[in-house]
Design an enzyme around this catalytic site. Structure first.
Site, PDB file in Angstrom:
ATOM      1  N   TYR A   1     -16.036  21.593 -10.573  1.00  0.00           N
ATOM      2  CA  TYR A   1     -16.557  20.293 -11.018  1.00  0.00           C
ATOM      3  C   TYR A   1     -17.617  19.832 -10.011  1.00  0.00           C
ATOM      4  O   TYR A   1     -17.398  19.884  -8.793  1.00  0.00           O
ATOM      5  CB  TYR A   1     -15.360  19.345 -11.062  1.00  0.00           C
TER       6      TYR A   1
ATOM      7  N   ARG B   1       0.816  -1.222   0.000  1.00  0.00           N
ATOM      8  CA  ARG B   1       0.000   0.000   0.000  1.00  0.00           C
ATOM      9  C   ARG B   1       0.846   1.266   0.000  1.00  0.00           C
ATOM     10  O   ARG B   1       0.371   2.336  -0.352  1.00  0.00           O
ATOM     11  CB  ARG B   1      -0.955  -0.035   1.207  1.00  0.00           C
TER      12      ARG B   1
ATOM     13  N   ASP C   1      -7.558  22.791  -8.872  1.00  0.00           N
ATOM     14  CA  ASP C   1      -7.801  21.674  -9.791  1.00  0.00           C
ATOM     15  C   ASP C   1      -7.218  22.107 -11.135  1.00  0.00           C
ATOM     16  O   ASP C   1      -7.779  22.947 -11.832  1.00  0.00           O
ATOM     17  CB  ASP C   1      -9.307  21.396  -9.894  1.00  0.00           C
TER      18      ASP C   1
ATOM     19  N   LYS D   1      -7.569  12.120 -17.117  1.00  0.00           N
ATOM     20  CA  LYS D   1      -7.748  12.875 -18.376  1.00  0.00           C
ATOM     21  C   LYS D   1      -6.447  12.882 -19.182  1.00  0.00           C
ATOM     22  O   LYS D   1      -6.088  11.879 -19.735  1.00  0.00           O
ATOM     23  CB  LYS D   1      -8.236  14.305 -18.086  1.00  0.00           C
TER      24      LYS D   1
END
Ligand SMILES: Cc1ncc(COP(=O)(O)O)c(C=O)c1O
Length: 392
Positions: A106, A52, A178, A203
């Protein structure tokens, strides 16, 4: 861009080096002795310790993203853009604090604020994306963080980020951005004053519409809190996804430049069509905040919106359904073009948003832009026929 994150010890084998850091899949890490195990626990994030906490595959991607942000200390990876946004916010805020959140963000970011943050006793105040340095008037003794998204999702207002960061830092307020639309190539966020730069790597970084991922790149004073909260929440990305993102990253610059060229051609053509009322593309003067794009950005990517001249949802649907080269779907940043009906009006609360007709968001991919324009010309005819029939 080409060699970032390719540390010798992560690619070197007996005899030579591989080009791409290999995919290290791991949960258990084995140690030779208890002493080695104890020693490893003092540096769990950059030497093998437990799956992890990452392996060279994830570290190579993190390091590459940090190298692309001059002034940054480190980058943490998350399983989606939303996971990255939420961890950045939680690392900067505590119960009793206030967050100033841009009204054009967003939508899932807004939902996270209105549910999780509010339940934690964090007050969220939305502000007009074009507020600039007047944001200072909204500061209270509780204001701890300002979140920006520039350009804004759906409506593409460009914010005065350096101006906002300047006033924020005078009051020791954390600035979060962002930066998914521009990436550090077109907007070097940390250099411009941002403390925590977030990307939905889903993206442009991965670029092929097949991998979900997010990242937060932080300045030195913010990285420890971010690491702590991310570890507490068990945030992790698989080595396969990190490998996919790292391969995407190598071609980011050529892809972004092609998206930019194609999108500008389509946007300029759309702005000359009588069926189009308004093109919301940061590099066009018709876009609110265009002057900040011109001053602060090094380029424009492939995502923008346009407002139709009158009509309703049925007429907009006639346009979108007729398109052959555009996929209909969420997300963006892949190599193919997408069209999406979007409705910003009901989401906004700080600054009302009005337009002459329904809105279409386009992501312009790597196809020949003349094919896309031909497709849109046909779509606009279908829109006009539908609108004329319904009498708008
Ligand atoms: C601007 C922006 N930020 C964040 C996200 C969230 O990314 P993800 O879908 O990887 O959670 C998106 C997704 O569309 C987005 O458009």
């Amino acid at each position: 861009m080409i060699t970032a994150g390719r540390r010798r010890e992560w690619v070197r084998g007996k005899g030579g080096s591989v080009v791409n850091p290999p995919v290290w899949r791991a949960s258990t890490i084995l140690f030779d002795s208890v002493e080695d195990l104890r020693e490893a626990s003092s540096h769990p994030d950059d030497q093998l310790y437990y799956g992890r906490r990452g392996t060279p595959t994830q570290w190579a991607l993190s390091e590459a993203l940090t190298e692309l942000h001059p002034g940054a200390e480190a980058t943490l990876l998350y399983p989606s853009g939303v996971a990255a946004l939420s961890m950045a916010l939680l690392s900067a805020l505590e119960a009793g604090d206030e967050l100033l959140m841009v009204d054009s963000c967003y939508e899932p970011t807004r939902v996270f604020c209105d549910t999780v943050l509010k339940a934690q006793g964090i007050n969220v105040t939305y502000y007009d994306p074009l507020i600039g340095q007047d944001i200072e008037q909204l500061f209270t003794p509780q204001t701890r963080a300002i979140f920006m998204e520039s350009p804004g999702s759906l409506t593409f207002e460009v914010q005065d980020i350096p101006g906002i960061c300047e006033v924020a830092h005078r009051y020791s307020i954390t600035t979060i951005l962002d930066n998914t639309w521009a990436t550090p190539l077109f907007f070097p966020a940390i250099e411009r004053g941002i403390d925590l730069s977030v990307m939905a790597c889903t993206k442009y970084i991965t670029g092929h519409s097949d991998t979900m991922m997010g990242s937060v790149t932080a300045i030195p004073s913010h990285i420890e809190k971010l690491k702590r909260i991310s570890n507490l929440f068990g945030q992790y990305v698989s080595p396969d996804d990190a490998n996919s993102a790292l391969k995407g990253l190598r071609t980011l610059e050529v892809r972004l430049k092609a998206h930019e060229k194609n999108a500008l051609k389509v946007a300029k053509w759309l702005s000359e069509q009588p069926e189009v009322a308004w093109v919301l593309h940061p590099a066009l003067s018709s876009c609110p905040g265009h002057e900040f794009w011109h001053r602060d950005f090094k380029g424009s990517s492939g995502l923008f919106s346009f407002v139709l001249e009158g009509g309703d949802d049925r007429d907009r649907t006639a346009l979108i359904d007729s398109l052959e080269h555009f996929g209909i779907g969420f997300s963006w940043g892949g190599y193919e073009s997408l069209a999406l009906p979007v409705d910003p009006q009901p989401i906004r609360t700080a600054a009302s948003w009005q337009a002459a007709g329904p809105v279409v968001r386009l992501h312009i991919g790597l196809e020949d832009p003349d094919d896309l324009i031909e497709d849109l010309a046909f779509g606009l005819k279908r829109f006009k026929a539908s609108r004329d029939q319904s009498g708008f």
